[in-house]
Motif scaffolding. Structure first.
Motif, PDB file in Angstrom:
ATOM      1  N   ASP A 185     -53.611  29.032 -51.632  1.00 25.15           N
ATOM      2  CA  ASP A 185     -52.977  28.672 -50.365  1.00 25.15           C
ATOM      3  C   ASP A 185     -53.237  27.199 -50.039  1.00 25.15           C
ATOM      4  O   ASP A 185     -52.319  26.482 -49.627  1.00 25.15           O
ATOM      5  N   SER A 186     -54.455  26.749 -50.238  1.00 23.14           N
ATOM      6  CA  SER A 186     -54.804  25.362 -49.937  1.00 23.14           C
ATOM      7  C   SER A 186     -54.032  24.397 -50.822  1.00 23.14           C
ATOM      8  O   SER A 186     -53.459  23.411 -50.340  1.00 23.14           O
TER       9      SER A 186
ATOM     10  N   LYS B 189     -58.790  23.852 -45.383  1.00 19.08           N
ATOM     11  CA  LYS B 189     -58.216  23.794 -46.730  1.00 19.08           C
ATOM     12  C   LYS B 189     -59.346  23.555 -47.731  1.00 19.08           C
ATOM     13  O   LYS B 189     -60.252  22.768 -47.475  1.00 19.08           O
TER      14      LYS B 189
ATOM     15  N   PRO C 224     -51.559  24.874 -42.418  1.00 14.47           N
ATOM     16  CA  PRO C 224     -52.821  25.630 -42.316  1.00 14.47           C
ATOM     17  C   PRO C 224     -52.561  27.028 -41.750  1.00 14.47           C
ATOM     18  O   PRO C 224     -51.721  27.208 -40.874  1.00 14.47           O
TER      19      PRO C 224
END
Length: 189
Positions: free
Chosen positions: A111-112, A129, A118
């Motif tokens: 995801d980061s 992150k 965010p």
């Protein structure tokens, strides 16, 4: 009543954490395997955010479970268990903990590295992150997340099969002592 584990029984805290993590991982697995089939509507993004939030919850619960196990100890092997089985069980538990930590971390890294906005854990807390946007890291962490999932599935099947083997064929308390609401050893007669 003690909250800690005893020499022959998992305590209520250990049981609660075990079964809560089992249920959450099952939900994550079903959602993770079907999420790609959903159309990219607002519902998809809600499901995706819930998947990520629940993954972070599992990460936190596993850390609590490890800390609790270090504090409360673990029951001794069931009497009569061969040493080689106890060693395999110890290695299996270690690998399960490692995978239950690595799975959500790989998802969080994916995801980061994706560069998405965010995400907020259940809409409450913005998660930091783990990396800046990075296409290579994104692909690597996504592949790791999928691979770790299938390794976890295989290890869980082995773990559950061993518990059922002990229950059905060894007729010992290996499974019984982790079942909810069970106290003490089985009565032989």
């Amino acid at each position: 009543m003690t909250w800690k584990n005893t020499a022959d029984q998992w305590g209520p805290v250990s049981k609660l954490l075990h079964w809560l993590i089992v249920v959450l991982v099952l939900v994550l697995a079903v959602v993770g395997l079907t999420m790609g089939e959903l159309p990219k509507t607002p519902k998809y993004f809600w499901v995706y955010t819930m998947h990520k939030s629940t993954g972070i919850t599992v990460l936190a619960l596993v850390l609590v479970r490890i800390a609790w196990r270090l504090y409360a100890g673990a029951p001794k092997p069931v009497p009569g268990t061969p040493t080689w089985q106890s060693r395999i069980a110890s290695v299996t538990h270690f690998l399960l903990y490692a995978l239950l930590l690595a799975m959500p971390l790989s998802g969080w890294l994916y995801d980061s590295a994706s560069g998405l906005r965010p995400f907020r854990w259940y809409g409450l807390v913005e998660m930091p992150k783990l990396s800046p946007p990075n296409e290579g890291l994104r692909g690597l962490s996504h592949d790791a997340h999928e691979l770790l999932f299938w390794v976890l599935v295989a290890l869980v099947v082995v773990h559950a099969a061993a518990a059922f083997y002990h229950h059905m064929f060894q007729n010992d308390d290996t499974l019984r002592r982790m079942l909810p609401g069970r106290r003490g050893a089985r009565n032989p007669g």
